[in-house]
Scaffold this motif. Structure first.
Motif, PDB file in Angstrom:
ATOM      1  N   PRO A 133       0.815  -1.230   0.000  1.00 38.34           N
ATOM      2  CA  PRO A 133       0.000   0.000   0.000  1.00 38.34           C
ATOM      3  C   PRO A 133       0.847   1.278   0.000  1.00 38.34           C
ATOM      4  N   ILE A 137       0.084   3.843  -3.041  1.00 36.70           N
ATOM      5  CA  ILE A 137      -0.432   5.181  -2.718  1.00 36.70           C
ATOM      6  C   ILE A 137       0.558   6.260  -3.147  1.00 36.70           C
ATOM      7  N   SER A 138       1.841   6.010  -2.914  1.00 42.01           N
ATOM      8  CA  SER A 138       2.856   7.029  -3.212  1.00 42.01           C
ATOM      9  C   SER A 138       3.057   7.222  -4.712  1.00 42.01           C
ATOM     10  N   LEU A 143      -4.661   7.361  -6.466  1.00 43.13           N
ATOM     11  CA  LEU A 143      -4.926   6.786  -5.143  1.00 43.13           C
ATOM     12  C   LEU A 143      -4.676   7.789  -4.020  1.00 43.13           C
ATOM     13  N   HIS A 144      -4.258   8.992  -4.378  1.00 41.35           N
ATOM     14  CA  HIS A 144      -3.988   9.994  -3.341  1.00 41.35           C
ATOM     15  C   HIS A 144      -5.292  10.466  -2.685  1.00 41.35           C
ATOM     16  N   PHE A 145      -5.235  10.739  -1.408  1.00 42.86           N
ATOM     17  CA  PHE A 145      -6.373  11.250  -0.649  1.00 42.86           C
ATOM     18  C   PHE A 145      -5.823  12.309   0.315  1.00 42.86           C
ATOM     19  N   TRP A 148      -2.526  11.957   2.663  1.00 45.55           N
ATOM     20  CA  TRP A 148      -2.042  10.590   2.411  1.00 45.55           C
ATOM     21  C   TRP A 148      -0.593  10.404   2.860  1.00 45.55           C
ATOM     22  N   VAL A 152       0.970   7.156   4.755  1.00 46.06           N
ATOM     23  CA  VAL A 152       2.085   6.398   4.180  1.00 46.06           C
ATOM     24  C   VAL A 152       3.263   6.365   5.152  1.00 46.06           C
ATOM     25  N   THR A 208       0.561  17.157   1.747  1.00 47.19           N
ATOM     26  CA  THR A 208      -0.309  16.229   1.006  1.00 47.19           C
ATOM     27  C   THR A 208      -1.773  16.422   1.377  1.00 47.19           C
ATOM     28  N   GLU A 227       8.164   5.496   0.300  1.00 52.47           N
ATOM     29  CA  GLU A 227       8.094   4.255  -0.503  1.00 52.47           C
ATOM     30  C   GLU A 227       9.490   3.720  -0.804  1.00 52.47           C
TER      31      GLU A 227
END
Length: 776
Positions: A133, A137-138, A143-145, A148, A152, A208, A227
């Protein structure tokens, strides 16, 4: 205290050779640290093996075992003496005092790899589960929220702390001793990536917060490397986990060899059979070996006849017939009749234990080719740290005076990539894993390589001197031709001669008696009376009312037998053909000629051809006469010009020296006491395992079987092992030579660098594992 050390003598000084199990080593830098630390103790020398995690340490008098252990501990690693052999029955007061038996030929192979792989598994599983994940996500904007980055960072935290703890712990231990290893590079790279990212996030908490603005370029979240830290940790854990399992496979052959010995044995004590652990056997014990059972230790058959399957030890598939007086080896299998065997060697003195010791010694040693890798590994990590710092500084210098956020990120990325890609692990594994696998496969084939330097010697050998008797031939005379005269038949001639020779102990007599027994339906010989013999002459006796003489011309003429010139010419003709010929006279007149020859081993001709394929020039040397030598040489494909006959043991040494003075690199293969000096003189000594202990001790290579083809196989395996090690070193050097500059130029993502570094170690081990298929 641990294993009883071996006592050796060097220049008149007493020294001990200790075997240590060392824990915590991860790369070639660790090996160098331990060796240097031990080398600082006066008179101590050490050879450390990374895959086996062992050390072979030569210790002078006055230095204690504890001194050695404390020296290793002072470098940040654990150390203990290898486990001892179980005591014999004579050393034990009660059965309960005996530790669990491992058989008389047991050996110690560290099980650290087996412990390491399971201990890495939960860390790897956690890292993989959380890294997926974090990476998705990164790296995928869709997939960014909101916020985030914080999520992460939280997911990556257990990965870079608990999962990566083995790297951090090793780096910390090394730092306390003002040293560094590959773990230092990994720990610094992962920590730097995470801390830099966390600092970016803390400095700008809303970095972010708005995914929509990020996608429109309104905010820069590119400074987060969570990541990278997570993926690098996962890749390196996966690499180390696969590497640990692969290294264990490389050592399986030796573990299998050492587990071959029987675990218990049936001992005959005053007519009563008693089952005891094999580790408690003593020299002189009488063992009962039933069909299908393993022979528990080396010994001599005192009663019974059988065929013994020795393939586990010698690599030869055909069973060997044994009877009273025959020697048998522990771990071989009795296939048919019941045998009584008197133990002649037990515990570490058995053939199997000595095989294991030789293999372990070879695997612990260092080949000359490994010295370059050792020298590089000793300075590798500090140099890489300097390169990483210079890389970071150079990027900033190029961007000066106004360093933007993007340029700072590029500098940081390049420096971290250098730290991650530059790992000496593959370099450190290149030689020992290849050696471990090659020598292990050799042990399975009945080939023992005494030391890693032997691999270098096999590469340069261009001439091989072969002893005839016991090496090219079986070394046992057998009747080849029975030529009757004056009305006698072959059967009559063998029956009469065999009856007289049955009472003789001479090899010629035994061969004739065996041939006579084989020619009768009941396997027996006629009865002899008034037997008499003369040393070097012959034998005589009365058989079925006939006066029978067997021997040479002088023996017959001395007993009043007249030999006609045509008959004598036939005897001389047989001798010219390479045979040993004797007369048989009955009632004062010649009745026939029996010719005997040392039979050529099956496969000797093919072995000579194989040696030529390997680029070696075979020469035959023997103490026999020229006719015999020429006949054998012709049968196996050696030209007459490459035959040396009527050579004394000293002459064999001179022959080897003469060839060496002519510029040849000489290998010598032999099996007898008279070959020992020549084996020691040769550049590469090869002992046939069916031969004497003196020959085996003098040799560099030992083939446990009696087949000459194993000699060719041994040289081929040694060369292939050396070629594998060279290939490993080439790719390890090339990997670092290319990877570091590419990373420093900013052309390598740290995640890709981590994957490449892990793959390099696994590939080096996998390449070595190909040796396990050799000879299949």
């Amino acid at each position: 205290m641990g294993a009883d050390p071996i006592i050796v003598t060097t220049d008149g000084a007493s020294q001990r050779v200790l075997s240590l199990d060392i824990g915590g080593m991860t790369c070639a830098s660790c090996v160098g640290r331990v060796e240097r630390k031990l080398g600082k103790i006066d008179g101590v020398s050490a050879s450390v093996n990374l895959p086996l995690e062992t050390a072979r340490v030569t210790v002078p008098a006055g230095v204690t075992d504890q001194d050695i252990i404390q020296a290793v501990t002072a470098t940040g690693y654990t150390a203990r003496l290898s486990s001892p052999q179980a005591p014999s029955r004579q050393q034990t007061d009660t059965p309960q005092a005996v530790p669990p038996a491992h058989g008389p030929a047991s050996g110690t192979v560290p099980e650290k790899v087996a412990v390491t792989a399971p201990s890495l598994r939960p860390r790897l599983l956690l890292a993989a589960t959380l890294t997926v994940p974090v990476f998705l996500i990164s790296m995928i904007p869709a997939l960014h929220f909101p916020q985030w980055g914080w999520v992460v960072g939280a997911l990556a935290l257990p990965v870079v702390t608990w999962a990566a703890w083995p790297f951090h712990r090793a780096a910390a231990v090394n730092a306390r001793h003002f040293s560094s290893t590959m773990d230092t590079l990994v720990s610094l790279g992962v920590t730097a990536a995470y801390v830099f990212s966390a600092w970016q996030l803390i400095a700008a908490p809303d970095l972010t917060a708005n995914p929509v603005m990020e996608s429109m370029g309104g905010m820069a979240a590119g400074g987060l490397y969570f990541e990278v830290a997570a993926v690098v940790t996962t890749f390196l854990l996966l690499g180390r986990y696969l590497e640990a399992n692969a290294k264990r496979q490389a050592g399986d052959a030796l573990r299998t060899l050492l587990s071959l010995g029987a675990k218990d044995a049936t001992v005959l004590v005053q007519g009563v059979e008693r089952r005891v652990p094999a580790a408690q056997l003593s020299v002189g014990d009488i063992l009962v070996i039933r069909p299908g059972e393993k022979i528990a230790t080396d010994g001599e058959v005192t009663e019974g006849r059988s065929a013994v399957d020795a393939s586990l030890v010698t690599g030869e598939s055909l069973p060997v017939d044994v009877g009273p007086g025959s020697s048998v080896t522990g771990a071989t299998i009795n296939t048919s009749g019941r045998l009584l065997v008197r133990a002649t060697r037990v515990g570490p003195d058995t053939t199997l234990a000595r095989m294991g010791a030789l293999v372990a010694q070879a695997q612990t040693g260092k080949a000359p080719i490994a010295r370059l890798a050792d020298r590089i590994s000793a300075v590798f990590v500090p140099v890489v740290l300097v390169i990483a710092i210079l890389t970071f500084g150079a990027w900033l210098l190029v961007a000066a005076p106004d360093v933007s956020q993007t340029e700072l990120q590029s500098a940081f990325t390049a420096a971290v990539a250098v730290l991650v890609i530059a790992c000496p692990c593959a370099l450190g594994l290149a030689t020992p894993v290849g050696l471990l696998t090659g020598t292990g496969r050799g042990a399975e084939l009945g080939i023992l390589i005494k030391g890693p330097q032997i691999l270098e010697d096999t590469r340069t050998v261009d001439t091989i001197v072969l002893d005839k008797t016991g090496t090219v031939t079986n070394g046992v005379l057998a009747v080849s031709v029975t030529e009757p005269l004056d009305g006698f038949t072959q059967a009559q001639l063998l029956r009469l001669a065999g009856a007289v020779e049955n009472s003789s102990e001479h090899p010629i007599g035994r061969a004739i008696a065996n041939a006579a027994r084989g020619a009768t339906s009941d396997g027996g010989t006629a009865h002899v009376q008034n037997f008499r013999s003369a040393a070097g002459g012959g034998v005589a006796g009365d058989v079925d009312g006939h006066d029978v003489l067997v021997g040479g011309t002088t023996w017959l003429t001395g007993n009043g037998v007249t030999i006609d010139p045509p008959h004598e010419a036939r005897l001389l003709s047989a001798e010219d053909a390479g045979a040993t010929a004797v007369w048989v006279a009955v009632d004062g007149r010649p009745a026939g000629i029996i010719s005997l020859q040392d039979s050529i081993k099956e496969g000797s001709g093919a072995a000579i051809a194989k040696l030529r394929e390997l680029g070696l020039r075979p020469l035959l040397v023997t103490g026999d006469n020229g006719a015999v030598a020429a006949q054998v040489a012709s049968a196996v494909g050696i030209p007459a010009s490459d035959v040396m006959a009527a050579v004394s043991p000293e002459g064999k040494v001179d022959a080897v020296r003469r060839l060496q003075s002519q510029g040849s690199t000489v290998a010598m293969a032999g099996d007898g006491v008279n070959d020992a000096a020549a084996l020691a003189q040769a550049d590469l000594g090869i002992a046939m395992g069916s031969g004497t202990d003196v020959a085996i001790e003098a040799a560099d290579l030992t083939v446990m079987g009696s087949d000459l083809q194993q000699v060719a196989l041994a040289i081929e395996l040694s060369r292939k092992t050396l070629a594998t090690i060279k290939t490993n070193l080439f790719w390890a050097f090339l990997y670092n030579a290319i990877g570091i500059p590419v990373a420093a130029l900013g052309l390598l993502n740290p995640m890709v660098a981590g994957g490449a570094m892990a793959a390099s170690s696994v590939l080096v081990v996998a390449n070595s594992l190909r040796l396990r298929r050799f000879g299949r």
